[in-house]
Design an enzyme around this catalytic site. Structure first.
Site, PDB file in Angstrom:
ATOM      1  N   LYS A 171       0.719  -1.133   0.180  1.00  0.00           N
ATOM      2  CA  LYS A 171      -0.237  -0.346  -0.145  1.00  0.00           C
ATOM      3  C   LYS A 171       0.747   1.143  -0.296  1.00  0.00           C
ATOM      4  CE  LYS A 171      -2.460  -0.971   3.707  1.00  0.00           C
ATOM      5  NZ  LYS A 171      -1.283  -2.416   4.438  1.00  0.00           N
ATOM      6  N   ARG A 191      -9.760   1.870   8.783  1.00  0.00           N
ATOM      7  CA  ARG A 191      -9.569   0.088   8.926  1.00  0.00           C
ATOM      8  C   ARG A 191     -10.714  -0.494  10.145  1.00  0.00           C
ATOM      9  NH1 ARG A 191      -3.609   0.926   8.771  1.00  0.00           N
ATOM     10  NH2 ARG A 191      -2.396  -1.215   8.814  1.00  0.00           N
ATOM     11  N   ARG A 238      11.175  -6.641   4.774  1.00  0.00           N
ATOM     12  CA  ARG A 238      11.584  -5.544   5.122  1.00  0.00           C
ATOM     13  C   ARG A 238      12.111  -5.648   6.241  1.00  0.00           C
ATOM     14  NH1 ARG A 238       5.603  -1.844   5.551  1.00  0.00           N
ATOM     15  NH2 ARG A 238       5.076  -3.490   7.068  1.00  0.00           N
ATOM     16  N   ARG A 285      11.174  -2.020  11.144  1.00  0.00           N
ATOM     17  CA  ARG A 285       9.924  -2.036  11.036  1.00  0.00           C
ATOM     18  C   ARG A 285       9.677  -2.631  13.203  1.00  0.00           C
ATOM     19  NH1 ARG A 285       5.540  -0.903   8.250  1.00  0.00           N
ATOM     20  NH2 ARG A 285       4.075  -1.591   9.748  1.00  0.00           N
ATOM     21  N   ARG A 311      -1.270  -9.291  12.631  1.00  0.00           N
ATOM     22  CA  ARG A 311      -1.730  -8.759  12.130  1.00  0.00           C
ATOM     23  C   ARG A 311      -2.470  -8.506  10.901  1.00  0.00           C
ATOM     24  NH1 ARG A 311       3.873  -6.200  10.412  1.00  0.00           N
ATOM     25  NH2 ARG A 311       2.961  -5.083   9.141  1.00  0.00           N
TER      26      ARG A 311
END
Ligand code: ADP
Length: 196
Positions: free
Chosen positions: A13, A88, A127, A133, A144
């Site tokens: 996204k 969301r 990532r 992160r 998630r």
């Protein structure tokens, strides 16, 4: 253009949001980025945001709605915007509807990036290695994904029922995905690139 971009964690996204933002000359607003920026402050709210994000859960609707309403009220959103990561939850959808309705505005399209679960887990772990992160650990990624499936995926049906949903395959090269996106959005009869 007033757009949303949705999709499971790791669907790409943020990457596509930046390209859409440039293509249509509208600001891309990422609630994830806003919360990551907030996290570093030494306040009780920042502490709360840190803990929730590290667990993979969602920040409360109350806090999230307020932050987004403030952001959308800024002048650069007058000609359009792209929201990445919001709404969301059902309550966030309702709040956004009220906010836009109150200004006589409406969404033009909701882009859903479609991506395979295994593929996205691979991307997120990559990532994690490069960006570090805190919520990209395998265990948190699973949380998630589950929270997305429970709370956010059902919203796609609402937008589909309103005729707003544009589903785009999120797999393949970044430029292939964005080409599909622009084609799908332009094909809906919306304005092409603008200068503002
Ligand atoms: P992802 O790639 O997992 O979709 P984001 O950067 O969009 O990541 O969001 C990271 C985290 O920020 C979420 O897991 C959640 O804790 C918080 N967050 C972002 N947007 C929202 C929202 N609209 N409502 C509640 N929490 C949010």
């Amino acid at each position: 253009m007033r757009l949303l971009i949705m999709g499971p964690p790791g669907a790409g996204k943020g990457t596509q949001a930046a390209l859409i933002s440039a293509h249509y000359a509208i600001p891309a607003i990422s609630t994830g980025d806003i919360f990551r920026a907030m996290k570093t402050a030494e306040t009780a709210l920042a502490q709360q945001v840190r803990e929730i994000m590290a667990s993979g859960g969602y920040i409360s609707d109350e806090i999230t709605n307020e932050i987004v309403a403030d952001r959308l009220a800024q002048a650069d959103c007058e000609g359009g915007f792209l929201l990445d990561g919001y709404p969301r939850t059902v309550a966030q959808v309702d709040t956004l509807d009220e906010f836009l309705g109150g200004r006589g505005e409406h969404l033009d399209a909701v882009v859903a990036l479609v991506a395979d679960q295994d593929e996205v887990v691979g991307r997120l772990l990559k990532r994690a290695a490069s960006e570090g992160r805190a919520d990209d650990r395998e265990e948190t990624i699973r949380v998630r994904q589950q929270v997305y499936a429970d709370q956010t995926a059902p919203l796609l049906k609402q937008y589909a029922d309103r005729g707003l949903l544009v589903e785009v395959d999120g797999l393949g090269a970044v430029s292939d995905v964005s080409a599909r996106l622009f084609q799908a959005l332009d094909g809906r009869g919306h304005r092409g690139p603008t200068t503002g």
